[in-house]
Design an enzyme around this catalytic site. Structure first.
Site, PDB file in Angstrom:
ATOM      1  N   TYR A 280       0.829  -1.197   0.000  1.00 46.30           N
ATOM      2  CA  TYR A 280       0.000   0.000   0.000  1.00 46.30           C
ATOM      3  C   TYR A 280       0.870   1.257   0.000  1.00 46.30           C
ATOM      4  O   TYR A 280       1.647   1.490   0.931  1.00 46.30           O
ATOM      5  CB  TYR A 280      -0.931   0.029   1.210  1.00 46.30           C
ATOM      6  CG  TYR A 280      -2.030  -1.015   1.201  1.00 46.30           C
ATOM      7  CD1 TYR A 280      -2.304  -1.771   0.067  1.00 46.30           C
ATOM      8  CD2 TYR A 280      -2.795  -1.243   2.342  1.00 46.30           C
ATOM      9  CE1 TYR A 280      -3.307  -2.738   0.068  1.00 46.30           C
ATOM     10  CE2 TYR A 280      -3.811  -2.197   2.350  1.00 46.30           C
ATOM     11  CZ  TYR A 280      -4.050  -2.944   1.216  1.00 46.30           C
ATOM     12  OH  TYR A 280      -5.049  -3.890   1.219  1.00 46.30           O
TER      13      TYR A 280
ATOM     14  N   LEU B  44     -18.262  -2.096   0.035  1.00 46.10           N
ATOM     15  CA  LEU B  44     -19.092  -1.088  -0.629  1.00 46.10           C
ATOM     16  C   LEU B  44     -18.931  -1.151  -2.153  1.00 46.10           C
ATOM     17  O   LEU B  44     -19.242  -0.188  -2.851  1.00 46.10           O
ATOM     18  CB  LEU B  44     -18.746   0.313  -0.120  1.00 46.10           C
ATOM     19  CG  LEU B  44     -18.932   0.511   1.392  1.00 46.10           C
ATOM     20  CD1 LEU B  44     -18.484   1.905   1.806  1.00 46.10           C
ATOM     21  CD2 LEU B  44     -20.384   0.274   1.789  1.00 46.10           C
TER      22      LEU B  44
ATOM     23  N   GLY C 279     -16.833   1.419  -3.643  1.00 45.04           N
ATOM     24  CA  GLY C 279     -17.444   2.731  -3.524  1.00 45.04           C
ATOM     25  C   GLY C 279     -18.702   2.914  -4.344  1.00 45.04           C
ATOM     26  O   GLY C 279     -19.477   3.856  -4.124  1.00 45.04           O
TER      27      GLY C 279
ATOM     28  N   LEU D 130     -21.482   1.193  -4.406  1.00 43.49           N
ATOM     29  CA  LEU D 130     -22.728   0.971  -3.682  1.00 43.49           C
ATOM     30  C   LEU D 130     -23.160   2.146  -2.810  1.00 43.49           C
ATOM     31  O   LEU D 130     -24.263   2.152  -2.274  1.00 43.49           O
ATOM     32  CB  LEU D 130     -22.621  -0.301  -2.827  1.00 43.49           C
ATOM     33  CG  LEU D 130     -22.646  -1.609  -3.628  1.00 43.49           C
ATOM     34  CD1 LEU D 130     -22.149  -2.778  -2.776  1.00 43.49           C
ATOM     35  CD2 LEU D 130     -24.044  -1.893  -4.146  1.00 43.49           C
TER      36      LEU D 130
ATOM     37  N   GLY E 293     -23.753   4.891  -4.068  1.00 43.88           N
ATOM     38  CA  GLY E 293     -24.631   5.647  -4.954  1.00 43.88           C
ATOM     39  C   GLY E 293     -23.990   6.886  -5.553  1.00 43.88           C
ATOM     40  O   GLY E 293     -24.632   7.611  -6.318  1.00 43.88           O
TER      41      GLY E 293
END
Length: 336
Positions: free
Chosen positions: A64, A220, A223, A225, A227
């Site tokens: 990372y 999610l 990201g 989900l 919206g």
């Protein structure tokens, strides 16, 4: 199974990782953007808010930010939050060179990576050390021997794997089940969301049978989900980022859009956010120990923490199960 830990923050539930004695918060904090899109000051705010809410599981990896995420986390441990309040997890097996990911799960590479991680993290041990990816280039027994050595030397308290398929997990867990020093596989960290339910066919049943905990990354749907992409691509979103754009693009399709619309409808009916619905669905799925959220900002983290107060009614879960069923999309011949 939910457990209570004395002295921990209110409102956060804790669960044992597989059949081990290690209890972790059911919401984990991911650090993939630290040192890339999240600077040290923002990371400090995120970590403090997470621990203040009772969160304990903090997950990072050697790759990372090419080590920057671990370095930032190491700077914050003991200062922003006490080291003992964190269940510190990291991963080894992937490095980033010349713009490409290099997979190397040899014993040499794994143990060298662990030593480098400990230096960056400023600690003499991690609580959970994970093999970041399965690679057929290294015999499974050799990979497991690195985990054994990490536990035997005290550099890792528990060991697990990440992104392992069902048979790969079964092989690793079987090799380690009789470890004389307690280096059994306690977890498999895999992608799992309403937009990616692939692990349900083999990984979740294997983990259940083997007593291995499942840590769900990207609950999610990268990201999607939340919206945020229903009306376009926000300029400050991951999809608009040159580094993470490709990471999100695969979920911006008609099949995903139908699922996102269903999540938004459920959220409207429940009086909460789509994020809370999507996160709760993963977090409370049978077999999942914790859902790991990679919040880039404190506001994003707070939105995830708000899901602690949300439990989906059975009929809502069933409706979401149905609309996101991979067999539905496959049967219709729609791109997934």
């Amino acid at each position: 199974m939910a457990v209570s830990l004395p002295g921990m923050g209110p409102g956060m539930e804790y669960r044992h990782l597989g059949r081990s004695g290690l209890a972790v918060s059911r919401l984990g904090l991911g650090t993939m953007t630290w040192g890339v899109d999240t600077d040290t000051d923002e990371a400090a705010q995120i970590l403090a808010a997470f621990c203040d809410a009772g969160g304990t599981l903090v997950d990072t990896a050697a790759v990372y930010g090419d080590g920057k995420a671990e370095a930032i986390l190491g700077e914050l441990l003991g200062g922003t939050v006490p080291r003992e309040d964190v269940v510190l997890a990291t991963k080894a097996g992937i490095s980033h060179r010349n713009g490409h990911n290099l997979l190397d799960t040899s014993r040499r590479a794994l143990l060298d990576s662990l030593d480098a991680s400990l230096t960056r993290l400023g600690t003499d041990h991690v609580d959970l050390w994970q093999v970041h990816v399965y690679s057929s280039a290294t015999p499974a027994a050799e990979v497991m021997s690195a985990l054994e050595q990490a536990v035997a030397s005290g550099r890792a308290r528990y060991v697990g794997v990440s992104n392992y398929g069902g048979w790969q997990l079964a092989q690793a867990a079987t090799l380690q089940q009789n470890s004389a020093i307690g280096a059994q596989i306690v977890s498999d960290q895999v992608e799992y969301s309403l937009l990616n339910r692939n692990v349900e066919s083999e990984v979740l049943p294997a983990a259940h049978a083997l007593g291995v905990g499942v840590l769900a990354w990207s609950p999610l749907g990268r990201g999607v989900l939340t919206g945020k992409y229903r009306t376009g691509t926000p300029v400050d979103s991951r999809a608009a980022s040159s580094r993470f754009g490709g990471f999100v693009e695969g979920y911006l399709n008609p099949t995903a859009r139908a699922v996102v619309d269903a999540v938004a409808t459920a959220a409207s009916g429940l009086g909460c956010s789509p994020l809370e619905v999507a996160l709760s669905w993963v977090r409370d799925h049978a077999g999942v120990t914790a859902a790991i959220v990679g919040a880039r900002t404190r506001n994003q983290l707070q939105a995830s923490l708000n899901a602690e107060g949300v439990t989906l009614p059975a009929e809502i879960r069933a409706a979401l199960d149905d609309v996101s069923d991979p067999r539905r999309a496959a049967g219709a011949g729609v791109e997934q």
